[in-house]
Design a protein around this motif. Structure first.
Motif, mmCIF file in Angstrom:
data_model
loop_
_atom_site.group_PDB
_atom_site.id
_atom_site.type_symbol
_atom_site.label_atom_id
_atom_site.label_comp_id
_atom_site.label_asym_id
_atom_site.label_seq_id
_atom_site.Cartn_x
_atom_site.Cartn_y
_atom_site.Cartn_z
ATOM 1 N N LEU A 75 3.422 58.714 29.953
ATOM 2 C CA LEU A 75 3.568 57.616 29.095
ATOM 3 C C LEU A 75 4.089 56.327 29.457
ATOM 4 O O LEU A 75 3.767 55.290 29.207
ATOM 5 C CB LEU A 75 4.398 58.391 27.818
ATOM 6 N N GLN A 76 5.050 56.442 30.516
ATOM 7 C CA GLN A 76 5.706 55.397 31.106
ATOM 8 C C GLN A 76 4.558 54.579 31.674
ATOM 9 O O GLN A 76 4.464 53.340 31.480
ATOM 10 C CB GLN A 76 6.731 55.869 32.201
ATOM 11 N N LEU A 81 0.663 49.573 31.178
ATOM 12 C CA LEU A 81 -0.698 49.257 31.018
ATOM 13 C C LEU A 81 -1.051 48.566 29.927
ATOM 14 O O LEU A 81 -1.696 47.695 29.623
ATOM 15 C CB LEU A 81 -1.655 50.414 31.220
ATOM 16 N N ALA A 82 -0.519 49.237 28.690
ATOM 17 C CA ALA A 82 -0.669 48.559 27.248
ATOM 18 C C ALA A 82 0.026 47.082 27.304
ATOM 19 O O ALA A 82 -0.709 46.216 26.684
ATOM 20 C CB ALA A 82 -0.190 49.484 26.298
ATOM 21 N N VAL A 83 1.220 46.841 28.115
ATOM 22 C CA VAL A 83 1.850 45.581 27.882
ATOM 23 C C VAL A 83 1.095 44.814 28.719
ATOM 24 O O VAL A 83 0.855 43.461 28.468
ATOM 25 C CB VAL A 83 3.228 45.901 28.543
ATOM 26 N N GLN A 84 0.428 45.170 29.635
ATOM 27 C CA GLN A 84 -0.275 44.386 30.595
ATOM 28 C C GLN A 84 -1.656 43.921 30.057
ATOM 29 O O GLN A 84 -1.949 42.602 30.179
ATOM 30 C CB GLN A 84 -0.898 44.959 31.945
ATOM 31 N N GLU A 85 -2.357 44.608 29.027
ATOM 32 C CA GLU A 85 -3.428 44.352 28.409
ATOM 33 C C GLU A 85 -3.199 43.607 27.182
ATOM 34 O O GLU A 85 -4.011 43.311 26.384
ATOM 35 C CB GLU A 85 -4.057 45.600 28.032
ATOM 36 N N GLY A 86 -1.583 43.466 26.738
ATOM 37 C CA GLY A 86 -1.498 42.583 25.634
ATOM 38 C C GLY A 86 -1.637 43.405 24.232
ATOM 39 O O GLY A 86 -1.571 42.955 23.091
ATOM 40 N N ARG A 87 -1.624 45.126 24.566
ATOM 41 C CA ARG A 87 -1.627 45.904 23.421
ATOM 42 C C ARG A 87 -0.414 46.342 22.942
ATOM 43 O O ARG A 87 0.098 47.232 23.315
ATOM 44 C CB ARG A 87 -2.941 46.847 23.668
ATOM 45 N N LEU A 90 -0.301 49.671 21.051
ATOM 46 C CA LEU A 90 -0.412 50.837 21.900
ATOM 47 C C LEU A 90 0.893 51.196 22.768
ATOM 48 O O LEU A 90 1.184 52.330 22.804
ATOM 49 C CB LEU A 90 -1.680 51.032 22.968
ATOM 50 N N ALA A 91 1.517 50.074 23.052
ATOM 51 C CA ALA A 91 2.796 50.383 23.662
ATOM 52 C C ALA A 91 3.703 50.972 22.930
ATOM 53 O O ALA A 91 4.543 51.982 23.076
ATOM 54 C CB ALA A 91 3.178 49.035 24.253
ATOM 55 N N ARG A 97 6.471 58.066 21.272
ATOM 56 C CA ARG A 97 6.246 59.381 21.591
ATOM 57 C C ARG A 97 7.312 59.654 22.841
ATOM 58 O O ARG A 97 7.716 60.885 22.849
ATOM 59 C CB ARG A 97 4.818 59.453 22.214
ATOM 60 N N GLN A 98 7.610 58.788 23.554
ATOM 61 C CA GLN A 98 8.724 58.878 24.657
ATOM 62 C C GLN A 98 10.030 59.364 24.079
ATOM 63 O O GLN A 98 10.663 60.401 24.514
ATOM 64 C CB GLN A 98 8.636 57.664 25.525
ATOM 65 N N LEU A 99 10.284 58.453 23.110
ATOM 66 C CA LEU A 99 11.586 58.685 22.374
ATOM 67 C C LEU A 99 11.613 60.119 21.914
ATOM 68 O O LEU A 99 12.503 60.984 22.089
ATOM 69 C CB LEU A 99 11.917 57.719 21.150
ATOM 70 N N ASP A 100 10.365 60.613 21.274
ATOM 71 C CA ASP A 100 10.434 62.111 20.733
ATOM 72 C C ASP A 100 10.615 63.038 21.910
ATOM 73 O O ASP A 100 11.494 64.187 21.733
ATOM 74 C CB ASP A 100 9.011 62.363 20.023
#
Length: 227
Positions: A75-76, A81-87, A90-91, A97-100
Motif C-alpha cells: 500500500l505504501q 503512485l497515486a500521489v504522483q498521478e494526482g489521485r 486513491l491515496a 487501509r494502511q491505518l487499519d
C-alpha cells in the motif's frame, strides 16, 4: 495453559512418591506407584495436546502478521503512485487501509510473542514431567528389588509368605506393569500406531536430553580448562 493442568503438573513434579501412593486407596504400594507413573504419562500427553494447539495458533498468527506487513508495504508503494498521478482519492483510500493494518500489527506481534512464551513454558513442563517419571521409575525399580530381596530372605529362613501377602499382590502388579510397558505395541489398530509414535517421541526426548548433558559437560570442561 489451563489452571487445572498447571496444578496437576505441579503436583506430579513436586509431590513425593509416598504422597502419590497414599492418594490411591486400597492398592498395594507397587500398584499405586505404577499408577502414579501412568498418571505422569497422561499428563505429558495432555500437555503435548496443549502444546500442539499453541503451535497451531502461533503459526496462524505468524502467517497473518506476515500477510499484514506485506500488504502494508504494498500500500505504501500504491500511495506514492497515486500521489504522483494526482489521485488524492486513491491515496486517501490506501492510507485509510494502511491505518487499519497498523492497529492490527501490534496485536498480531503480541499474539506471536505470547505463543512463543507459552510454547517454551509447555516444553519446560514436558521436560519436568519426563524427568520426574525417570525418578519414579527408578524408585519403583528399587522398591521391586527390595521386595524380591525380602522374599528371598524369607525363603532362605524357611518362612513362606501368606497366600494373600503383599508379595503376591505386588507380583501380580509387576506382571501388569511389564505387560503395559513391554507389550503395548501388540495392541490392535490405531492404538498400536499411537504407542509406536509415543515410543519414537520418547526416544527423541531421551536423545535430546543426552545431547544437553554432553553439551553441559563439555562447557564445564572448557571452563575448568580456561581457569
Amino acid at each position: 495453559m489451563a489452571e487445572g493442568l498447571v496444578a496437576r503438573v505441579t503436583r506430579l513434579v513436586s509431590g513425593g512418591v509416598n504422597q502419590l501412593v497414599d492418594s490411591i486407596e486400597n492398592a498395594s504400594p507397587e500398584t499405586a506407584m505404577s499408577e502414579a507413573i501412568r498418571e505422569v504419562d497422561r499428563a505429558v500427553d495432555q500437555v503435548r495436546d496443549e502444546l500442539a494447539g499453541v503451535l497451531a495458533n502461533k503459526h496462524l498468527a505468524n502467517t497473518r502478521l506476515g500477510d499484514t506487513t506485506t500488504r502494508h508495504e504494498e500500500l505504501q508503494g500504491q500511495v506514492a503512485l497515486a500521489v504522483q498521478e494526482g489521485r488524492d482519492d486513491l491515496a486517501e483510500a490506501a492510507i485509510a487501509r494502511q491505518l487499519d493494518l497498523e492497529v492490527q500489527i501490534p496485536v498480531l506481534e503480541a499474539a506471536v510473542s505470547d505463543a512463543s512464551r507459552e510454547e517454551k513454558e509447555l516444553e519446560g513442563y514436558i521436560g519436568a514431567l519426563q524427568a520426574r517419571k525417570r525418578e519414579m521409575e527408578t524408585e519403583l525399580d528399587n522398591f521391586r528389588k527390595a521386595q524380591q530381596q525380602s522374599s528371598a530372605d524369607g525363603a532362605a529362613s524357611g518362612i513362606a509368605p501368606p497366600r494373600n501377602s503383599v508379595e503376591s499382590k505386588t507380583r501380580k502388579a509387576e506382571e501388569t506393569f511389564d505387560w503395559i510397558m513391554k507389550n503395548a505395541t501388540g495392541l490392535p489398530g490405531n492404538q498400536a500406531a499411537g504407542m509406536e509414535d509415543a515410543s519414537k517421541l520418547a526416544e527423541l526426548d531421551e536423545l535430546s536430553r543426552k545431547n544437553r548433558v554432553s553439551e553441559r559437560l563439555a562447557a564445564l570442561k572448557a571452563s575448568a580448562s580456561d581457569g
